[in-house]
Write a protein that holds these residues in place. Structure first.
Motif, PDB file in Angstrom:
ATOM      1  N   ALA A  63      15.510 -34.909 -33.267  1.00 19.91           N
ATOM      2  CA  ALA A  63      15.001 -35.972 -32.404  1.00 19.91           C
ATOM      3  C   ALA A  63      13.937 -35.366 -31.510  1.00 19.91           C
ATOM      4  N   GLU A  64      12.993 -36.209 -31.132  1.00 20.03           N
ATOM      5  CA  GLU A  64      11.909 -35.726 -30.287  1.00 20.03           C
ATOM      6  C   GLU A  64      12.359 -35.735 -28.839  1.00 20.03           C
ATOM      7  N   GLY A  65      12.161 -34.610 -28.152  1.00 21.26           N
ATOM      8  CA  GLY A  65      12.461 -34.527 -26.730  1.00 21.26           C
ATOM      9  C   GLY A  65      11.210 -34.134 -25.968  1.00 21.26           C
ATOM     10  N   ALA A  66      11.366 -33.883 -24.666  1.00 22.44           N
ATOM     11  CA  ALA A  66      10.240 -33.429 -23.848  1.00 22.44           C
ATOM     12  C   ALA A  66      10.727 -32.349 -22.897  1.00 22.44           C
ATOM     13  N   ASP A  67       9.866 -31.352 -22.651  1.00 20.08           N
ATOM     14  CA  ASP A  67      10.256 -30.298 -21.702  1.00 20.08           C
ATOM     15  C   ASP A  67       9.893 -30.729 -20.282  1.00 20.08           C
ATOM     16  N   ALA A  68      10.085 -29.834 -19.317  1.00 18.05           N
ATOM     17  CA  ALA A  68       9.860 -30.160 -17.903  1.00 18.05           C
ATOM     18  C   ALA A  68       8.423 -30.591 -17.626  1.00 18.05           C
ATOM     19  N   GLY A  74      11.614 -30.228 -29.811  1.00 18.76           N
ATOM     20  CA  GLY A  74      12.563 -30.714 -30.796  1.00 18.76           C
ATOM     21  C   GLY A  74      13.996 -30.558 -30.332  1.00 18.76           C
ATOM     22  N   ASP A  75      14.709 -31.665 -30.262  1.00 11.24           N
ATOM     23  CA  ASP A  75      16.144 -31.624 -29.973  1.00 11.24           C
ATOM     24  C   ASP A  75      16.912 -31.665 -31.291  1.00 11.24           C
ATOM     25  N   ALA A  96       8.914 -27.087 -29.987  1.00 11.12           N
ATOM     26  CA  ALA A  96       7.829 -27.945 -30.485  1.00 11.12           C
ATOM     27  C   ALA A  96       8.511 -29.045 -31.284  1.00 11.12           C
ATOM     28  N   PRO A  97       7.831 -30.163 -31.580  1.00  6.95           N
ATOM     29  CA  PRO A  97       8.490 -31.233 -32.355  1.00  6.95           C
ATOM     30  C   PRO A  97       8.929 -30.706 -33.725  1.00  6.95           C
ATOM     31  N   SER A  98      10.076 -31.169 -34.207  1.00  6.85           N
ATOM     32  CA  SER A  98      10.595 -30.643 -35.477  1.00  6.85           C
ATOM     33  C   SER A  98      10.482 -31.671 -36.598  1.00  6.85           C
ATOM     34  N   CYS A  99      10.556 -31.158 -37.849  1.00  5.67           N
ATOM     35  CA  CYS A  99      10.435 -32.053 -39.012  1.00  5.67           C
ATOM     36  C   CYS A  99      11.582 -31.864 -40.001  1.00  5.67           C
ATOM     37  N   HIS A 100      12.474 -30.878 -39.768  1.00  7.53           N
ATOM     38  CA  HIS A 100      13.500 -30.565 -40.771  1.00  7.53           C
ATOM     39  C   HIS A 100      14.655 -29.847 -40.077  1.00  7.53           C
ATOM     40  N   GLN A 102      18.429 -27.798 -41.201  1.00  6.78           N
ATOM     41  CA  GLN A 102      19.268 -27.247 -42.262  1.00  6.78           C
ATOM     42  C   GLN A 102      20.433 -26.518 -41.601  1.00  6.78           C
ATOM     43  N   ARG A 103      21.468 -26.234 -42.375  1.00 11.20           N
ATOM     44  CA  ARG A 103      22.668 -25.603 -41.830  1.00 11.20           C
ATOM     45  C   ARG A 103      23.164 -24.579 -42.840  1.00 11.20           C
ATOM     46  N   ASP A 104      23.731 -23.473 -42.348  1.00 11.05           N
ATOM     47  CA  ASP A 104      24.271 -22.486 -43.290  1.00 11.05           C
ATOM     48  C   ASP A 104      25.608 -22.980 -43.841  1.00 11.05           C
ATOM     49  N   ALA A 105      26.070 -22.374 -44.928  1.00 10.95           N
ATOM     50  CA  ALA A 105      27.266 -22.854 -45.635  1.00 10.95           C
ATOM     51  C   ALA A 105      28.523 -22.806 -44.758  1.00 10.95           C
ATOM     52  N   ASP A 106      28.562 -21.880 -43.806  1.00  8.39           N
ATOM     53  CA  ASP A 106      29.745 -21.747 -42.937  1.00  8.39           C
ATOM     54  C   ASP A 106      29.651 -22.609 -41.679  1.00  8.39           C
ATOM     55  N   SER A 107      28.581 -23.344 -41.548  1.00  5.67           N
ATOM     56  CA  SER A 107      28.357 -24.209 -40.376  1.00  5.67           C
ATOM     57  C   SER A 107      28.409 -23.436 -39.060  1.00  5.67           C
ATOM     58  N   GLU A 108      27.868 -22.229 -39.088  1.00  2.07           N
ATOM     59  CA  GLU A 108      27.768 -21.416 -37.861  1.00  2.07           C
ATOM     60  C   GLU A 108      26.392 -21.570 -37.219  1.00  2.07           C
ATOM     61  N   PHE A 109      25.401 -21.916 -38.043  1.00  2.00           N
ATOM     62  CA  PHE A 109      24.019 -21.962 -37.562  1.00  2.00           C
ATOM     63  C   PHE A 109      23.286 -23.196 -38.086  1.00  2.00           C
ATOM     64  N   ALA A 110      22.325 -23.646 -37.285  1.00  2.00           N
ATOM     65  CA  ALA A 110      21.363 -24.648 -37.749  1.00  2.00           C
ATOM     66  C   ALA A 110      19.981 -24.018 -37.715  1.00  2.00           C
ATOM     67  N   LEU A 111      19.118 -24.471 -38.603  1.00  2.00           N
ATOM     68  CA  LEU A 111      17.734 -24.007 -38.655  1.00  2.00           C
ATOM     69  C   LEU A 111      16.819 -25.207 -38.533  1.00  2.00           C
ATOM     70  N   LEU A 112      15.815 -25.107 -37.688  1.00  2.00           N
ATOM     71  CA  LEU A 112      14.854 -26.192 -37.530  1.00  2.00           C
ATOM     72  C   LEU A 112      13.445 -25.691 -37.809  1.00  2.00           C
ATOM     73  N   CYS A 113      12.607 -26.585 -38.322  1.00  2.00           N
ATOM     74  CA  CYS A 113      11.196 -26.289 -38.595  1.00  2.00           C
ATOM     75  C   CYS A 113      10.331 -27.134 -37.692  1.00  2.00           C
ATOM     76  N   SER A 114       9.284 -26.531 -37.173  1.00  2.00           N
ATOM     77  CA  SER A 114       8.262 -27.310 -36.477  1.00  2.00           C
ATOM     78  C   SER A 114       6.964 -27.235 -37.259  1.00  2.00           C
ATOM     79  N   TYR A 115       6.579 -28.357 -37.861  1.00  2.00           N
ATOM     80  CA  TYR A 115       5.325 -28.455 -38.603  1.00  2.00           C
ATOM     81  C   TYR A 115       4.147 -28.202 -37.660  1.00  2.00           C
ATOM     82  N   HIS A 116       4.154 -28.887 -36.518  1.00  2.00           N
ATOM     83  CA  HIS A 116       3.022 -28.784 -35.593  1.00  2.00           C
ATOM     84  C   HIS A 116       3.012 -27.477 -34.819  1.00  2.00           C
ATOM     85  N   GLY A 117       4.187 -26.925 -34.555  1.00  2.00           N
ATOM     86  CA  GLY A 117       4.249 -25.680 -33.788  1.00  2.00           C
ATOM     87  C   GLY A 117       4.147 -24.433 -34.645  1.00  2.00           C
TER      88      GLY A 117
END
Length: 355
Positions: A63-68, A74-75, A96-100, A102-117
């Motif tokens: 989701a799109e968020g905003a900093d101070a 990217g939230d 930065a805003p995100s577009c994707h 993903q999560r690892d198989a053990d659900s310990e981590f999430a990965l986000l991509c920022s196209y614009h950043g």
């Protein structure tokens, strides 16, 4: 398909203002090929990509968020899907805003991509599924020859079949960057990169079920590259490059999603412009692709589509015509439109899952 499996859940993400519904939960009836709206969630700005943790009954959305200072960031938002769609928490997950997501198989981590950043982030997930802290951010550098390649544009993160490596197609620099996930130090370690042809614009990626091949769809020149995958080295070697478009099509087109059938026999990609799914037969020995055909997505700008578990259906999300269409997969691998389509505002991600 056994009777109790005839009902499946389909989650749909869309472009939406926070005040409007952005994430939807549908029930898919495989016997009828129909979708029934069960629930919708608002309060998220542009939840354009989702990830479902079926085992733990959780859903993750960007989701799109905003900093101070008011700059876009990217939230990540975590939901429990045990009963309904219940928001667990949301947190800043990339600067930065995100577009994707993903999560690892053990659900310990999430990965986000920022196209614009031009960067990717590694985020912790708590035992109860909540979004934790940003652990690492990797910034890509470089550019390419196409007007849309002035800066790096990582578009997705893809785990290798054994989970050891993460491959990141970067549309801006014509490279697929590989990382290893150092779980102990909770960091991403640069492992290597695969250079693709200039102006390709690699976007999304999928691995063959046999683990020996990977396929990347290139947004800018409407091609798919088949790679041989060396699991030991975590390396990709190009086997073949094919067009996603029919011969003679000269209008503007940008590809989007790529997916492979559960049995590994057919590969699918979406064309935005030609507004079609392209279908290839896959040779399990060589990874070579042979064109089977094209089918209209029954709408405009298919940013995403998904193959329904069980292999009998495909669902396309057509952003510009605000509709989601259902297809039955024929013996030849070709999707055949069932005549069934539902209206949703700007749908761009569809995730069918057996819960």
């Amino acid at each position: 398909m056994t009777l109790h499996n005839d009902k499946m859940t389909v989650f749909i993400g869309s472009y939406a203002e926070a005040s409007a519904s952005g994430v939807y939960r549908y029930e898919f009836d495989a016997a009828e090929g129909t979708l029934t709206l069960k629930e919708q969630a608002s309060g998220l700005r542009n939840p354009t990509f989702l990830n479902v943790d079926a085992a733990n009954r959780r859903l993750y959305a960007i989701a799109e968020g905003a900093d101070a200072d008011g700059a876009k960031v990217g939230d990540a938002v975590a939901f429990s899907i045990e009963g309904g769609l219940e928001e667990l928490n949301r947190k800043l997950a990339i600067t930065a805003p995100s577009c994707h997501i993903q999560r690892d198989a053990d659900s310990e981590f999430a990965l986000l991509c920022s196209y614009h950043g031009g960067r990717i982030s590694l985020v912790s997930l708590s035992d109860n599924g909540e979004i934790g802290e940003i652990l690492d951010i990797q910034q890509h550098e470089g550019s390419g020859p196409h007007p849309n390649q002035k800066t790096p544009h990582p578009h997705s993160t893809n785990f290798s079949p054994d989970g050891k490596y993460i491959f990141v197609p970067d549309l801006g620099i014509d490279r697929i960057v590989a990382y290893a996930l150092d779980k102990e130090n909770r960091k991403l370690v640069r492992h290597g990169e695969t250079v693709v042809h200039p102006g390709a614009g690699p976007r999304h990626m999928t691995f063959h079920p046999n683990g020996q091949f990977a396929f990347v769809i290139n947004e800018l020149d409407s091609t798919v590259i088949a790679f041989r995958y060396d699991a030991e080295k975590g390396a990709l070697e190009a086997v073949q490059t094919v067009s996603t478009l029919p011969e003679g099509f000269t209008e503007a087109n940008g590809t989007a999603e790529i997916a492979i059938s559960e049995d590994g026999r057919f590969l699918y990609g979406s064309n935005r412009g030609h507004d079609s799914l392209v279908v290839f037969a896959v040779d399990a020995e060589s990874g070579q692709l042979t064109l089977v055909g094209h089918v209209s997505t029954e709408g405009k700008h298919p940013r995403h589509f998904a193959l329904v578990p069980g292999g009998q259906f495909a669902i396309t999300a057509n952003k510009d015509t605000n509709n989601v269409a259902v297809f039955r997969i024929s013996e030849s691998g070709m999707p055949v439109f069932t005549g069934y389509s539902i209206e949703i505002s700007q749908p761009v991600c569809v995730i069918p899952v057996q819960l």
